[in-house]
Each structure stands twice: as C-alpha cells, then as structure tokens.
Design a protein around this motif. Structure first.
Motif, PDB file in Angstrom:
ATOM      1  N   GLU A 147      30.871  11.588 -26.233  1.00  0.00           N
ATOM      2  CA  GLU A 147      31.880  10.621 -25.810  1.00  0.00           C
ATOM      3  C   GLU A 147      33.283  11.161 -26.019  1.00  0.00           C
ATOM      4  O   GLU A 147      34.223  10.760 -25.351  1.00  0.00           O
ATOM      5  N   SER A 148      33.421  12.060 -26.998  1.00  0.00           N
ATOM      6  CA  SER A 148      34.714  12.678 -27.279  1.00  0.00           C
ATOM      7  C   SER A 148      34.461  13.996 -27.998  1.00  0.00           C
ATOM      8  O   SER A 148      33.372  14.235 -28.518  1.00  0.00           O
ATOM      9  N   TRP A 149      35.472  14.838 -28.016  1.00  0.00           N
ATOM     10  CA  TRP A 149      35.394  16.114 -28.739  1.00  0.00           C
ATOM     11  C   TRP A 149      36.039  15.944 -30.098  1.00  0.00           C
ATOM     12  O   TRP A 149      37.082  15.315 -30.179  1.00  0.00           O
ATOM     13  N   PRO A 150      35.539  16.494 -31.148  1.00  0.00           N
ATOM     14  CA  PRO A 150      34.180  16.990 -31.282  1.00  0.00           C
ATOM     15  C   PRO A 150      33.209  15.827 -31.440  1.00  0.00           C
ATOM     16  O   PRO A 150      33.616  14.690 -31.685  1.00  0.00           O
ATOM     17  N   ALA A 151      31.919  16.109 -31.328  1.00  0.00           N
ATOM     18  CA  ALA A 151      30.868  15.121 -31.580  1.00  0.00           C
ATOM     19  C   ALA A 151      29.917  15.718 -32.607  1.00  0.00           C
ATOM     20  O   ALA A 151      29.531  16.884 -32.493  1.00  0.00           O
ATOM     21  N   PHE A 152      29.581  14.931 -33.606  1.00  0.00           N
ATOM     22  CA  PHE A 152      28.733  15.395 -34.696  1.00  0.00           C
ATOM     23  C   PHE A 152      27.416  14.631 -34.692  1.00  0.00           C
ATOM     24  O   PHE A 152      27.392  13.420 -34.459  1.00  0.00           O
ATOM     25  N   TYR A 153      26.349  15.358 -34.991  1.00  0.00           N
ATOM     26  CA  TYR A 153      25.028  14.761 -35.162  1.00  0.00           C
ATOM     27  C   TYR A 153      24.498  15.203 -36.511  1.00  0.00           C
ATOM     28  O   TYR A 153      24.637  16.363 -36.897  1.00  0.00           O
ATOM     29  N   PHE A 154      23.881  14.255 -37.218  1.00  0.00           N
ATOM     30  CA  PHE A 154      23.398  14.497 -38.570  1.00  0.00           C
ATOM     31  C   PHE A 154      21.881  14.393 -38.564  1.00  0.00           C
ATOM     32  O   PHE A 154      21.324  13.334 -38.255  1.00  0.00           O
TER      33      PHE A 154
END
Length: 182
Positions: A147-154
C-alpha cells in the motif's frame, strides 16, 4: 421430523476421508497465502552476488521482510536502522527486498551491493520485482500487498505471517522483532 431430515442429510454426505481432508507439510506451497495467519508463499529473488535465493530456505527462523525501493526516502530511513535491528536480534533474519532501483527498474546485484555499502548492512539484501507485490488487498494470491513504501511483513519460524506494517516506524519494527524472538 427434524431427526428424519437430519438422517437424510447425513446419508447424503457419506463418509469423510480424514487422511485427505487435512493438508500436510508437502502441500505448503499449494496452500500458502500472503495474508495474516497463513504460511506465506515462497518466492525467488537474487542476492547481492547475483545468486538465486528463496524465502522457504529460511524455514525455522523468524523473518522481517522489508519491501523497499532505492528511490524511496522512508525506505532509506529504514535501511539506516536495518543493521541495528539485525545485530540486536541475531536469532531472526531481517531481509530487505528491493523491488525497484533508482530508475524504477528491478535491481541488479550491483544495486543491491551499493545499498548494502551505503547503509553498512550485512543483513541480507535481496532483489525482486513488481511481480512480488500487488496493490490489490483482496486478490493478493502469492504476491505481497503493498500500500505504501516501505512495507514490512513479520513472519514466525514457520514463515506464518503474523503482522504487516505500511510505512516505517522503528518502534514498530523493534516491537515485532521482540515478539518474534520470544
């Protein structure tokens, strides 16, 4: 009457085959979904030496995935903090996946090496492309919602997606690193 109808319904169902009703470990790649609560889908990228790398090679290790672009200011701010997080939580792997270089193209090994050198990063920096991300929150399929920069996944040790963060916040990243390594 209710019991009669229930009996008819049950007789139509037949017997369940419990051995085939539950997917096994071998079925992970076919039952993956890049949504919270599910095992993420595997993907291939390149590392800073040009070698192919795969997410599933990290099975057994908690992972922070940081989808970034070279031209993105908030991504650069996140990059300045990567090594601190990786050093503070050595039992997890913090991966920056660059999706675009400064010209909006997929990065090559040279771009990845430059990113590592610019921000003094020894944590993995991988190169991907727009094929790894989508702007569609419903039909993500094997892509990651961006959806936006940056995008984080955990991701936990099983590479199950535990959370997502749009934009950069050092306190959020630290909080997830702590939670993933407890």
């Amino acid at each position: 009457m209710f019991l009669f109808l229930m009996g008819l319904t049950l007789s139509c169902v037949g017997e369940l085959d419990y051995e085939t009703a539950t997917p096994g470990v071998d079925d992970l790649e076919y039952s993956c979904a890049n949504v919270i609560g599910n095992i993420t889908c595997d993907f291939a990228a390149i590392d800073s030496e040009g070698n192919e790398v795969n997410l599933y090679d990290l099975m057994g290790t908690p992972v922070i995935l940081d989808f970034s672009a070279e031209w993105c200011g908030p991504c650069q701010a996140a990059a300045a903090d990567v090594q601190h997080v990786q050093d503070s939580y050595p039992e997890l792997t913090y991966i920056t996946v660059l999706i675009e270089n400064s010209y909006g193209n997929p990065p090559d090994a040279g771009n990845l090496s430059d990113w590592e050198a610019s921000y003094n990063i020894s944590a993995p920096v991988w190169g991907g492309s727009r094929e790894l991300v989508t702007s569609d929150p419903i039909g993500t399929g094997s892509a990651f919602f961006l959806e936006s920069w940056p995008a984080f996944y955990f991701l936990d040790r099983d590479l199950r997606m535990m959370g997502h963060q749009k934009g950069y916040s050092s306190s959020v990243i630290e909080g997830w690193a702590t939670q993933l390594t407890e």
